[in-house]
Scaffold this motif. Structure first.
Motif, PDB file in Angstrom:
ATOM      1  N   SER A 147       0.782  -1.392  -0.004  1.00 24.18           N
ATOM      2  CA  SER A 147      -0.102   0.056  -0.158  1.00 24.18           C
ATOM      3  C   SER A 147       1.141   1.192   0.077  1.00 24.18           C
ATOM      4  CB  SER A 147      -1.010  -0.104   1.238  1.00 24.18           C
ATOM      5  OG  SER A 147      -1.530   1.193   1.275  1.00 24.18           O
ATOM      6  N   LEU A 148       0.438   2.112  -0.726  1.00 28.76           N
ATOM      7  CA  LEU A 148       0.996   3.530  -0.662  1.00 28.76           C
ATOM      8  C   LEU A 148       0.743   4.424   0.428  1.00 28.76           C
ATOM      9  CD1 LEU A 148       0.664   4.383  -4.751  1.00 28.76           C
ATOM     10  CD2 LEU A 148       2.798   3.588  -3.394  1.00 28.76           C
ATOM     11  N   LEU A 149      -0.484   3.744   1.054  1.00 26.88           N
ATOM     12  CA  LEU A 149      -0.854   4.736   2.469  1.00 26.88           C
ATOM     13  C   LEU A 149      -0.765   3.739   3.668  1.00 26.88           C
ATOM     14  CD1 LEU A 149      -4.443   5.655   0.727  1.00 26.88           C
ATOM     15  CD2 LEU A 149      -2.260   6.966   1.049  1.00 26.88           C
ATOM     16  N   HIS A 150       0.771   3.449   3.858  1.00 25.14           N
ATOM     17  CA  HIS A 150       1.082   2.833   5.095  1.00 25.14           C
ATOM     18  C   HIS A 150       1.608   3.957   6.026  1.00 25.14           C
ATOM     19  CE1 HIS A 150       5.584   3.009   4.557  1.00 25.14           C
ATOM     20  NE2 HIS A 150       5.012   2.534   3.156  1.00 25.14           N
ATOM     21  N   SER A 151       1.742   3.515   7.308  1.00 23.57           N
ATOM     22  CA  SER A 151       2.169   4.233   8.264  1.00 23.57           C
ATOM     23  C   SER A 151       3.494   5.066   7.966  1.00 23.57           C
ATOM     24  CB  SER A 151       2.458   3.492   9.733  1.00 23.57           C
ATOM     25  OG  SER A 151       2.782   4.529  10.539  1.00 23.57           O
TER      26      SER A 151
END
Length: 183
Positions: A147-151
């Motif tokens: 995911s490009l939207l990880h922490s």
């Protein structure tokens, strides 16, 4: 006569109810197909905004629409990097290429490729680029390893030279010249 109009009216009412029902089904289908979209601001090594990218989750792929200016003309490597920080001038804060599956770099590398690898872009003689790319190796779905939207986010990086699609770790694409955090 009265009976004839009643039949026509009943027939029309049935049509309206059926058509209305179909409209509700279409509205539900439309609601379930909404796409995730992320806007990314691209900056240069001086910290000046030079463009934008729009990332859109499509079935099985992320579409990247990139528009930027004031870049050197020619072919440039572009990649997703593992950290959502773009500290100029070197953008080293963005870390390495996004590589959650521990592959080597490059589409033509028999041991590759990184999830963050993308096809090269071509900047026009006037320093502008307006292009669309697609990646089937990343997602905008949270919680996935790619995911490009990880922490901590990820970033979209433009390099000074073309990616050779083989050389590990970055395709011989040179310095980082533009960056956009994806948070």
């Amino acid at each position: 006569m009265k009976k004839k109009w009643t039949s026509v009216y009943s027939g029309l009412l049935g049509f309206v109810i059926i058509a209305g029902g179909a409209g509700l089904v279409d509205a539900k289908a439309e609601a379930s197909s909404k796409e995730t979209q992320i806007n990314v601001t691209i900056i240069n090594t001086k910290g000046e905004q030079i463009g934008n990218a729009t990332l859109t989750q499509k079935p099985g792929a992320v579409r990247i629409h990139l528009e930027a200016k004031n870049l050197p003309p020619g072919v440039h490597g572009i990649h997703f990097h593992e950290v959502g920080k773009c500290d100029p001038p070197s953008f080293e804060s963005a870390g390495a290429h996004l590589n959650p599956f521990h592959k080597q770099h490059g589409f033509n590398n028999p041991k590759g490729f990184h999830s963050g690898d993308l096809l090269n872009i071509e900047v026009a003689k006037d320093g502008t680029v307006n292009t669309d790319l697609e990646s089937k190796t990343v997602t905008l779905e949270r919680g996935m390893p790619n995911s490009l939207l990880h922490s901590g986010g990820t970033s979209l990086m433009i390099h000074e030279k073309a990616d050779d699609y083989v050389t590990d770790p970055s395709g011989n694409s040179g310095a980082r010249i533009a960056c956009g955090p994806i948070l």
